[in-house]
Design a protein around this motif. Structure first.
Motif, PDB file in Angstrom:
ATOM      1  N   SER A  27      -0.406   5.267  -5.508  1.00 52.76           N
ATOM      2  CA  SER A  27      -0.123   5.718  -3.641  1.00 52.76           C
ATOM      3  C   SER A  27      -1.904   4.766  -3.958  1.00 52.76           C
ATOM      4  O   SER A  27      -2.598   4.462  -3.702  1.00 52.76           O
ATOM      5  CB  SER A  27      -1.517   7.427  -3.540  1.00 52.76           C
ATOM      6  N   SER A  86      -1.498  -4.635   2.613  1.00 55.62           N
ATOM      7  CA  SER A  86      -1.904  -3.577   2.862  1.00 55.62           C
ATOM      8  C   SER A  86      -0.854  -3.758   4.256  1.00 55.62           C
ATOM      9  O   SER A  86       0.046  -4.705   4.669  1.00 55.62           O
ATOM     10  CB  SER A  86      -3.091  -3.772   4.327  1.00 55.62           C
ATOM     11  N   ALA A 121       0.458  -1.049   0.115  1.00 52.52           N
ATOM     12  CA  ALA A 121       0.174   0.027  -0.177  1.00 52.52           C
ATOM     13  C   ALA A 121       0.689   1.151   0.164  1.00 52.52           C
ATOM     14  O   ALA A 121       2.039   1.047   0.569  1.00 52.52           O
ATOM     15  CB  ALA A 121      -0.858  -0.174   0.914  1.00 52.52           C
ATOM     16  N   LYS A 174      -3.165   1.382  -2.963  1.00 52.37           N
ATOM     17  CA  LYS A 174      -4.913   0.983  -1.659  1.00 52.37           C
ATOM     18  C   LYS A 174      -5.077  -0.447  -1.829  1.00 52.37           C
ATOM     19  O   LYS A 174      -4.734  -0.388  -3.284  1.00 52.37           O
ATOM     20  CB  LYS A 174      -5.806   1.545  -1.615  1.00 52.37           C
TER      21      LYS A 174
END
Length: 121
Positions: free
Chosen positions: A85, A121, A14, A87
């Motif tokens: 960026s 994550s 992430a 996610k």
């Protein structure tokens, strides 16, 4: 016969970045809109970004507008998707497509095989 081949997917943490590429062959590349779509497990395929044949009009899904950039190189019949960026919710198979429209899957006539993007994550 039009062929689209994606590359550049992979596993990223992430906040990281990936650059997807799509190589097209088979007809006049610069005449058609190129789009990127994605499909996560159990979800419908969704629009990510598109670019007009000449490259002067860009379109993005609202949730990705500030993080993703689409570009094309007509001399090399390629289209790219720079993703920053990232996610975990960006995890999906990403597809390149060529067509006459912008946002709808039905407006695209040709599709690549997809490339997996996994964001941990």
């Amino acid at each position: 016969q039009v062929q689209l081949v994606e590359s550049g997917g992979g596993l990223v943490q992430a906040g990281g970045s990936l650059r997807l590429s799509c190589a097209a062959s088979g007809r006049i590349f610069s005449s058609y809109t190129m789009g990127w779509f994605r499909q996560a497990p159990g979800k419908e395929r969704e629009f990510v970004a598109a670019i007009s044949g000449s490259g002067d009009r860009l379109y993005y899904a609202d949730s990705m507008k500030s993080r993703f950039t689409i570009s094309r190189g007509n001399a090399k019949n390629t289209v790219h998707l720079q993703m920053n960026s990232l996610k975990p919710e960006d995890t999906a198979v990403y597809y390149c497509a060529e067509g006459d429209g912008v946002f709808g899957t039905a407006q695209y006539n040709y599709w690549g095989q997809g490339t997996q993007v996994t964001v941990s994550s």
